[in-house]
Design a protein around this motif. Structure first.
Motif, PDB file in Angstrom:
ATOM      1  N   VAL A  37       0.879  -1.157   0.000  1.00 12.53           N
ATOM      2  CA  VAL A  37       0.000   0.000   0.000  1.00 12.53           C
ATOM      3  C   VAL A  37       0.925   1.219   0.000  1.00 12.53           C
ATOM      4  O   VAL A  37       1.840   1.302   0.812  1.00 12.53           O
ATOM      5  CB  VAL A  37      -0.992   0.001   1.188  1.00 12.53           C
ATOM      6  CG1 VAL A  37      -0.293  -0.080   2.533  1.00 12.53           C
ATOM      7  CG2 VAL A  37      -1.910   1.201   1.112  1.00 12.53           C
ATOM      8  N   ALA A  38       0.716   2.101  -0.963  1.00 11.95           N
ATOM      9  CA  ALA A  38       1.551   3.294  -1.126  1.00 11.95           C
ATOM     10  C   ALA A  38       3.041   2.938  -1.114  1.00 11.95           C
ATOM     11  O   ALA A  38       3.862   3.618  -0.508  1.00 11.95           O
ATOM     12  CB  ALA A  38       1.235   4.328  -0.053  1.00 11.95           C
ATOM     13  N   GLY A  39       3.388   1.834  -1.764  1.00 12.89           N
ATOM     14  CA  GLY A  39       4.784   1.443  -1.892  1.00 12.89           C
ATOM     15  C   GLY A  39       5.374   0.740  -0.686  1.00 12.89           C
ATOM     16  O   GLY A  39       6.550   0.394  -0.686  1.00 12.89           O
ATOM     17  N   ARG A  40       4.568   0.491   0.352  1.00 13.21           N
ATOM     18  CA  ARG A  40       5.058  -0.160   1.570  1.00 13.21           C
ATOM     19  C   ARG A  40       4.480  -1.573   1.684  1.00 13.21           C
ATOM     20  O   ARG A  40       3.278  -1.780   1.556  1.00 13.21           O
ATOM     21  CB  ARG A  40       4.651   0.636   2.809  1.00 13.21           C
ATOM     22  CG  ARG A  40       5.078   2.084   2.780  1.00 13.21           C
ATOM     23  CD  ARG A  40       6.462   2.242   3.371  1.00 13.21           C
ATOM     24  NE  ARG A  40       6.920   3.609   3.235  1.00 13.21           N
ATOM     25  CZ  ARG A  40       6.992   4.489   4.217  1.00 13.21           C
ATOM     26  NH1 ARG A  40       6.605   4.139   5.422  1.00 13.21           N
ATOM     27  NH2 ARG A  40       7.436   5.697   3.994  1.00 13.21           N
ATOM     28  N   VAL A  41       5.337  -2.523   1.958  1.00 14.99           N
ATOM     29  CA  VAL A  41       4.946  -3.936   2.036  1.00 14.99           C
ATOM     30  C   VAL A  41       4.072  -4.187   3.262  1.00 14.99           C
ATOM     31  O   VAL A  41       4.395  -3.738   4.364  1.00 14.99           O
ATOM     32  CB  VAL A  41       6.194  -4.839   2.109  1.00 14.99           C
ATOM     33  CG1 VAL A  41       5.809  -6.301   2.312  1.00 14.99           C
ATOM     34  CG2 VAL A  41       7.053  -4.675   0.868  1.00 14.99           C
ATOM     35  N   ARG A 112       0.739   4.456   9.297  1.00 20.03           N
ATOM     36  CA  ARG A 112       2.064   5.064   9.477  1.00 20.03           C
ATOM     37  C   ARG A 112       2.519   5.865   8.244  1.00 20.03           C
ATOM     38  O   ARG A 112       3.594   6.433   8.237  1.00 20.03           O
ATOM     39  CB  ARG A 112       3.077   3.994   9.837  1.00 20.03           C
ATOM     40  CG  ARG A 112       2.865   3.475  11.254  1.00 20.03           C
ATOM     41  CD  ARG A 112       3.842   2.387  11.630  1.00 20.03           C
ATOM     42  NE  ARG A 112       3.747   2.045  13.023  1.00 20.03           N
ATOM     43  CZ  ARG A 112       2.938   1.145  13.549  1.00 20.03           C
ATOM     44  NH1 ARG A 112       2.118   0.477  12.762  1.00 20.03           N
ATOM     45  NH2 ARG A 112       2.920   0.883  14.833  1.00 20.03           N
ATOM     46  N   LEU A 113       1.693   5.867   7.221  1.00 25.94           N
ATOM     47  CA  LEU A 113       2.008   6.637   6.013  1.00 25.94           C
ATOM     48  C   LEU A 113       1.739   8.111   6.257  1.00 25.94           C
ATOM     49  O   LEU A 113       0.868   8.459   7.061  1.00 25.94           O
ATOM     50  CB  LEU A 113       1.128   6.169   4.848  1.00 25.94           C
ATOM     51  CG  LEU A 113       1.362   4.768   4.316  1.00 25.94           C
ATOM     52  CD1 LEU A 113       0.232   4.377   3.365  1.00 25.94           C
ATOM     53  CD2 LEU A 113       2.704   4.678   3.632  1.00 25.94           C
ATOM     54  N   PRO A 114       2.451   8.989   5.554  1.00 27.05           N
ATOM     55  CA  PRO A 114       2.088  10.406   5.617  1.00 27.05           C
ATOM     56  C   PRO A 114       0.621  10.550   5.178  1.00 27.05           C
ATOM     57  O   PRO A 114       0.144   9.804   4.311  1.00 27.05           O
ATOM     58  CB  PRO A 114       3.025  11.064   4.602  1.00 27.05           C
ATOM     59  CG  PRO A 114       4.141  10.097   4.412  1.00 27.05           C
ATOM     60  CD  PRO A 114       3.568   8.729   4.664  1.00 27.05           C
ATOM     61  N   ARG A 115      -0.079  11.490   5.771  1.00 26.52           N
ATOM     62  CA  ARG A 115      -1.514  11.659   5.512  1.00 26.52           C
ATOM     63  C   ARG A 115      -1.827  11.719   4.019  1.00 26.52           C
ATOM     64  O   ARG A 115      -2.785  11.132   3.541  1.00 26.52           O
ATOM     65  CB  ARG A 115      -2.022  12.910   6.219  1.00 26.52           C
ATOM     66  CG  ARG A 115      -3.531  13.037   6.166  1.00 26.52           C
ATOM     67  CD  ARG A 115      -4.060  14.142   7.044  1.00 26.52           C
ATOM     68  NE  ARG A 115      -3.689  14.035   8.435  1.00 26.52           N
ATOM     69  CZ  ARG A 115      -4.261  13.231   9.339  1.00 26.52           C
ATOM     70  NH1 ARG A 115      -5.240  12.450   8.964  1.00 26.52           N
ATOM     71  NH2 ARG A 115      -3.861  13.229  10.582  1.00 26.52           N
ATOM     72  N   ARG A 116      -0.987  12.402   3.252  1.00 28.79           N
ATOM     73  CA  ARG A 116      -1.254  12.560   1.813  1.00 28.79           C
ATOM     74  C   ARG A 116      -1.161  11.237   1.048  1.00 28.79           C
ATOM     75  O   ARG A 116      -1.702  11.094  -0.034  1.00 28.79           O
ATOM     76  CB  ARG A 116      -0.301  13.581   1.202  1.00 28.79           C
ATOM     77  CG  ARG A 116       1.131  13.086   1.115  1.00 28.79           C
ATOM     78  CD  ARG A 116       2.098  14.106   0.527  1.00 28.79           C
ATOM     79  NE  ARG A 116       3.416  13.575   0.452  1.00 28.79           N
ATOM     80  CZ  ARG A 116       4.291  13.509   1.469  1.00 28.79           C
ATOM     81  NH1 ARG A 116       3.964  13.980   2.643  1.00 28.79           N
ATOM     82  NH2 ARG A 116       5.483  12.988   1.303  1.00 28.79           N
ATOM     83  N   ASP A 117      -0.445  10.252   1.603  1.00 30.90           N
ATOM     84  CA  ASP A 117      -0.257   8.959   0.934  1.00 30.90           C
ATOM     85  C   ASP A 117      -1.222   7.884   1.398  1.00 30.90           C
ATOM     86  O   ASP A 117      -1.246   6.786   0.846  1.00 30.90           O
ATOM     87  CB  ASP A 117       1.172   8.457   1.143  1.00 30.90           C
ATOM     88  CG  ASP A 117       2.206   9.344   0.493  1.00 30.90           C
ATOM     89  OD1 ASP A 117       1.859  10.070  -0.459  1.00 30.90           O
ATOM     90  OD2 ASP A 117       3.370   9.316   0.937  1.00 30.90           O
TER      91      ASP A 117
END
Length: 122
Positions: A37-41, A112-117
Motif C-alpha cells: 500500500v503506497a509502496g510499503r509492504v 504510518r504513512l504520511p496523511r497525503r499517501d
C-alpha cells in the motif's frame, strides 16, 4: 476448519486485493508475491508448494501471542522478527484468522504513512 496451504494463500491474496490502493508484484524473486500500500509492504505470499506461508506485519505484543498460541505461526521470515509473523497451514489457522491478519497488517502500514499517501477509507 483449518485452511490448507493453497487456501491460506488464496484467502490472503483475496483479502489484500479487496483493500484500497493495493499493488502487488514479484520485486524480490518469482517465488515471493509482495503486496503493498503506497509502496510499503504489508503482505508477502510465498509461492512455493513445499513452503506455503504468508508473512504479515503485526504489533510486537500481538505477534508474540500469535506465536505462542499457534504452532504454525512463527516470527516473520524475510523481515524484522519482532514486527512480522509468518502463518502456515495448521491447527487453528482459519480463513477468518488469515483475513484478519492481512487487514491488520494493511492497517498498521497505512496508518504510518504520511496523511497525503494514505489510501481512501475502507
Amino acid at each position: 476448519m483449518s485452511a490448507a496451504g493453497d487456501r491460506l494463500q488464496d484467502t490472503a491474496r483475496q483479502a489484500a486485493l479487496a483493500l484500497p490502493d493495493v499493488s502487488h508484484g514479484f520485486p524480490f524473486t518469482p517465488r515471493l508475491d509482495v503486496y503493498k500500500v503506497a509502496g510499503r509492504v504489508f503482505l508477502i505470499v510465498t509461492d512455493d508448494p513445499d513452503d506455503q506461508i504468508i508473512t504479515v506485519k503485526c504489533e510486537p505484543e500481538h505477534a508474540g501471542a500469535h506465536v505462542r498460541g499457534y504452532p504454525s505461526i512463527t516470527p516473520g521470515r524475510y523481515l524484522d522478527k519482532r514486527h512480522w509473523i509468518s502463518l502456515g497451514p495448521g491447527p487453528g489457522i482459519t480463513e477468518r484468522l488469515i483475513t484478519d491478519a492481512v487487514e491488520d497488517s494493511y492497517d498498521l502500514v497505512a496508518e504510518r504513512l504520511p496523511r497525503r499517501d494514505r489510501p481512501s477509507a475502507r
